[in-house]
Design an enzyme around this catalytic site. Sequence first.
Site, PDB file in Angstrom:
ATOM      1  CG  ASN A  30      -0.417  -1.254 -55.436  1.00  9.64           C
ATOM      2  OD1 ASN A  30      -0.229  -2.131 -56.332  1.00  9.64           O
ATOM      3  ND2 ASN A  30      -1.359  -0.189 -56.193  1.00  9.64           N
ATOM      4  CE  LYS A  32       0.999   1.820 -58.010  1.00  4.63           C
ATOM      5  NZ  LYS A  32       0.832   3.087 -58.400  1.00  4.63           N
ATOM      6  CG  HIS A 115      -4.898   1.318 -57.633  1.00  5.63           C
ATOM      7  ND1 HIS A 115      -4.453   2.476 -58.518  1.00  5.63           N
ATOM      8  CD2 HIS A 115      -4.021   1.797 -56.526  1.00  5.63           C
ATOM      9  CE1 HIS A 115      -3.216   2.868 -58.231  1.00  5.63           C
ATOM     10  NE2 HIS A 115      -3.025   2.480 -56.919  1.00  5.63           N
ATOM     11  CD  GLU A 117      -1.612   2.867 -61.058  1.00 11.23           C
ATOM     12  OE1 GLU A 117      -1.414   1.517 -60.801  1.00 11.23           O
ATOM     13  OE2 GLU A 117      -1.013   3.596 -60.351  1.00 11.23           O
ATOM     14  CD  GLU A 187      -3.629   4.661 -53.066  1.00  6.19           C
ATOM     15  OE1 GLU A 187      -2.342   4.506 -52.890  1.00  6.19           O
ATOM     16  OE2 GLU A 187      -4.050   4.179 -54.291  1.00  6.19           O
ATOM     17  N   GLY A 193       2.231   8.384 -57.399  1.00  7.21           N
ATOM     18  CA  GLY A 193       3.471   8.385 -58.461  1.00  7.21           C
ATOM     19  C   GLY A 193       4.123   9.656 -58.827  1.00  7.21           C
ATOM     20  CB  SER A 233       4.322  10.509 -53.370  1.00 12.14           C
ATOM     21  OG  SER A 233       3.991  10.715 -54.500  1.00 12.14           O
TER      22      SER A 233
HETATM   23  P1  PGA Z   1       2.941   5.494 -55.049  1.00 15.11           P
HETATM   24  O1  PGA Z   1       1.621   4.593 -55.326  1.00 15.11           O
HETATM   25  O2  PGA Z   1       3.312   5.545 -53.757  1.00 15.11           O
HETATM   26  O3  PGA Z   1       4.234   5.204 -56.097  1.00 15.11           O
HETATM   27  O4  PGA Z   1       2.669   6.949 -54.984  1.00 15.11           O
HETATM   28  C1  PGA Z   1       0.732   4.551 -54.428  1.00 15.11           C
HETATM   29  C2  PGA Z   1      -0.422   3.759 -55.269  1.00 15.11           C
HETATM   30  O5  PGA Z   1      -0.584   3.799 -56.181  1.00 15.11           O
HETATM   31  O6  PGA Z   1      -1.030   2.706 -54.434  1.00 15.11           O
END
Ligand code: PGA
Length: 273
Positions: A30, A32, A115, A117, A187, A193, A233
């Site tokens: 992903n 983003k 997601h 976000e 998640e 992140g 992460s």
């Molecule tokens: P990340 O993001 O691996 O940077 O933690 C995962 C995601 O948001 O799908």
Amino acid sequence: MVDNSDLLGIIHKKVVSKLVKNKKYIIAANWKMNKNLAETYEFLTRLSTIDYDKRNTVILFPPFPYTFIAQKILQDSCIMYGMQNMSWKASGAFTGEVSPEMALDLGCKYVIIGHSERRSIFYETDAMIADKVYAAVQYGITPILCIGENLDDRNKNTFGEKLESQLYQCLNKVKNDDTRKVIIAYEPVWAIGTGINATKDQVRDTHLFIRETLRKLFDDSVANLIPIIYGGSVKADNVLDIAMIENVSGYLIGGASLDINEFSKIIYHLNGY
Ligand code: PGA
């Protein structure tokens, strides 16, 4: 001269590698809202030459305008690609939205839905997410439905209720037969992140909880086959930590998927050699 800890390390690596080869993983990237045109072109060109085990499924989610580059570069490879979001509407006055048919025109076979976000920054509700999951399934596009609790839910031990409610509400339009096309991404919001990973026990227990909830929603024979992937992460040096856990079918990877070297390492680790 090899000392005992080196020897144990070598044996551990061999055992892990053998076990990894017995599973099939979904490795979803992903991106983003990152990378420009030239960077996307370069990354995908390098990715298309990577030697990966075809029992695994690698899926790229570039920003939507670059999906056409994925279509161009990845069309002769087995690497899949998709969109990070999609409207549930077929067409019409929906400024800024992208329809399922447009996704299909660009060769997308997967879409990320819900997601965290999208939920927290763009106020997507479970009801909207349910419509998007349903639309994806109707158009033959595999939705990766994201669910996850925030830190407060985890600390107060109310995460089970949160996840159960997300699953019930976001899958309420989907029938038994449609589940063949659904992937769940667990998640935990506090792990996205942040560099903080859920522990092995947390992943084991939560993925099992998700499986049990899916069994309440659908027939066991279909609920047992829905892949549940983990995100938050994930990097090359921790990807194998949870690879052998039951009910872990792969990963949704954000930050670490932006670097071709890091992402290739993840793919190689999951090849099992
Ligand atoms: P990340 O993001 O691996 O940077 O933690 C995962 C995601 O948001 O799908």
